[in-house]
Structure formats: C-alpha cells, structure tokens
Design an enzyme around this catalytic site. Structure first.
Site, mmCIF file in Angstrom:
data_model
loop_
_atom_site.group_PDB
_atom_site.id
_atom_site.type_symbol
_atom_site.label_atom_id
_atom_site.label_comp_id
_atom_site.label_asym_id
_atom_site.label_seq_id
_atom_site.Cartn_x
_atom_site.Cartn_y
_atom_site.Cartn_z
ATOM 1 N N HIS A 40 -13.195 -25.432 44.390
ATOM 2 C CA HIS A 40 -14.288 -25.131 43.470
ATOM 3 C C HIS A 40 -13.757 -25.069 42.046
ATOM 4 C CE1 HIS A 40 -12.562 -21.312 44.722
ATOM 5 N NE2 HIS A 40 -13.012 -20.762 43.609
ATOM 6 N N ARG B 266 -16.231 -10.556 43.508
ATOM 7 C CA ARG B 266 -15.855 -11.433 44.616
ATOM 8 C C ARG B 266 -15.141 -10.637 45.700
ATOM 9 N NH1 ARG B 266 -11.528 -15.998 43.491
ATOM 10 N NH2 ARG B 266 -10.142 -14.724 44.780
ATOM 11 N N ASP C 76 -8.858 -20.777 46.335
ATOM 12 C CA ASP C 76 -8.437 -19.448 45.876
ATOM 13 C C ASP C 76 -7.085 -19.029 46.451
ATOM 14 O OD1 ASP C 76 -10.634 -18.843 44.229
ATOM 15 O OD2 ASP C 76 -11.850 -18.294 45.964
HETATM 16 C C1 SIN Z 1 -13.485 -18.135 41.354
HETATM 17 O O1 SIN Z 1 -13.556 -17.334 42.273
HETATM 18 O O2 SIN Z 1 -12.640 -19.017 41.313
HETATM 19 C C2 SIN Z 1 -14.523 -18.048 40.266
HETATM 20 C C3 SIN Z 1 -15.723 -18.871 40.610
HETATM 21 C C4 SIN Z 1 -16.817 -18.688 39.628
HETATM 22 O O3 SIN Z 1 -16.742 -17.828 38.749
HETATM 23 O O4 SIN Z 1 -17.817 -19.406 39.740
#
Ligand code: SIN
Length: 275
Positions: free
Chosen positions: A250, A265, A103
């Site tokens: 991720h 988030r 991120d």
């Molecule tokens: C993100 O924060 O990159 C999104 C991750 C997600 O929606 O699973």
C-alpha cells in the site's frame, strides 16, 4: 447479501472490496468472522464505512485474526502499545506509509495484516492505494520468476524509522530490526506465490553484486507501480481499511497538506515468510 447479512462489493477487479452490514463495535459471530476473513483472502484489502469503535474494540477485532503486533519504533498512546497513531497536519515533515510498502517487513515475522481506522480525513485527497502482489508475481516472465525464486533480500528499518521516530532508547528491541526474507513468498493460507520486496524497507538482494541488486530491485519496484495491479480507497471519517501485508502493498498519498488526517492502526502479527 449472504446469510450473515453482510455484503461484499469489489471496488476494482484486481483487489479491494467494501463490506457493509457489519458493526465492528460488537462481537462477531463465527459466520460473520469467516465471511470477513474469506473476503480478506479473496480481495486482499477490505473496507468498512461508518464504524464507531473504541481502541479496545479496535484491538478486539484485530485479535480475532491473531496476536497483535507492537511497532518496533513508533511511540504508542498510553496504555495501548499495540496501537500506531497515524497523523498528519500542517506541521508534518513526512507521513507514515508515503511510498509503496508492506508494513514492518523489516521484522523477522512481519505483520499478517493491518487495520487502519481514520477519525479525521482531509476535505479532499488522502487516499490509500493498494497493489496486488500475487498479480505482480504472476505477470513476471517465467525466466524472471525462476531467477527470483532462489533469492532472498534484506529488509532494513533504520533508514525508515530513525528520521521519523528519533530516539533509539524507545525501540522495541533496543535496535532497528533488519531481516532476510525470500523475494517470492508463499501465502500461508492461499498457498499462492507473491512478490515480497518493497521500496521502503528492502535494501538489497543477498548473494548478487551491488549493481545487479540495484537494477533488479528497481525493476521490481517499477513493476509494483503498474496501475493494473492497483486499487485506490477514498476515505471518509470513521472508515476502516484492513489489508493483508503478505500479498498486498500500500501507499498512503500525501496530497492534502496542510489539512489534518488522523487515526489509529492495529497491526496483526504474522509468521516468518517462506518460499
Ligand atoms: C500505513 O499504515 O502505512 C499508513 C496508511 C495510510 O495512512 O493510509
């Protein structure tokens, strides 16, 4: 089950663990905090189920791990600049995180961690994949590790955020952040080396030709896609995922269109990466 009453169950041998026996709506005692922090350091991504938390409680949990980060481009809910809304529905043209990334690595001090709380999930699909960047680094040949260890890369954001969030007048810093980071960073807690380039934000390797930069970055992005470095988290409504952006990447899967996936988030400020 330890003294704190929590249990930590790995979901794969390489990274990811599900934690049960903790209610994140309540203040955590020191022992529980240490157990959660230790699990994050060991497993890189940790998961909680069946949590009912408000935005304030979500932020309070994040603040246990550091100052909260404000996103450089995304609009936030009124009164909560530290909250990033994650939303996809039938009108979405793109979704956040739909590629391997760490991120906001475009920031000079990229986030230490992110805590995503999903309230609405699709009937099937919408998993998030995670990849272990210690393992990615350690699997490289000694020659490649040596070559990369002296290099830095540029992490930009205009190409990521302009199309997604639009107006530049709302930018946190008045412009799209761009930063230079070592390609191999040392984790500030564990001291272990991890690969720190990602296919969303990293645009070029500094000090080498355009062709060499492109070829090496493509090799590294392909390397990160190695399935043995991965785990995959299957969401339920009211699940929370907490990942360490310094040593894990991720990728949010968007395989559920036109269904709705929605949540919030909280992102924790990190420090300047060093080799
Ligand atoms: C993100 O924060 O990159 C999104 C991750 C997600 O929606 O699973």
């Amino acid at each position: 089950m330890g003294n704190t009453g929590i249990t930590i169950q790995p979901i794969s041998p390489i990274l990811g663990a599900e934690i049960s026996g903790v209610n994140l709506a309540k203040p955590l005692d020191d022992e529980t905090f240490e157990a959660i922090h230790g699990a994050l350091m060991q497993h890189l991504a940790i998961f909680f189920r069946d949590q009912e938390i408000t935005m304030e409680q979500h932020k309070d949990f994040g603040r246990l791990f550091g100052d909260l980060h404000v996103h450089p481009a995304a609009p936030a809910p009124a009164g909560h600049p530290e909250i990033l809304v994650i939303h996809a529905d039938e009108n979405s043209k793109r979704v956040a995180g739909h590629a391997w990334h760490s991120d906001v690595s475009c920031d000079a001090e990229p986030p230490m961690g992110s805590i995503l709380y999903l309230k609405t999930v699709p009937s099937v699909g919408g998993d998030t994949m995670f990849a272990n960047m210690y393992a990615a680094y350690e699997a490289l040949s000694a020659g490649m590790q040596k070559y990369l260890s002296g290099l830095t890369a540029i992490h930009g954001s205009e190409h990521v955020y302009r199309g997604r969030y639009g107006q530049t007048e709302n930018l946190r810093d008045g412009d799209y952040p761009e930063s230079e980071h070592p390609i191999v960073r040392s984790h500030p807690v564990t001291g272990r080396k991890c690969l720190f380039v990602n296919s969303s934000f990293t645009t070029r390797i500094k000090g080498v030709s355009r062709g060499e930069s492109k070829a090496i970055l493509e090799f590294l992005y392909d390397h990160v896609r190695t399935p043995e470095f991965h785990c995959r988290f299957n969401w339920q409504a009211n699940s929370i995922a907490f990942w360490d952006n310094r040593c894990a990447q991720h990728h949010a899967l968007w395989d559920y269109y036109p269904e709705v996936r929605h949540g919030y988030r909280v992102t924790i400020q990190g420090d300047r990466p060093y080799q």
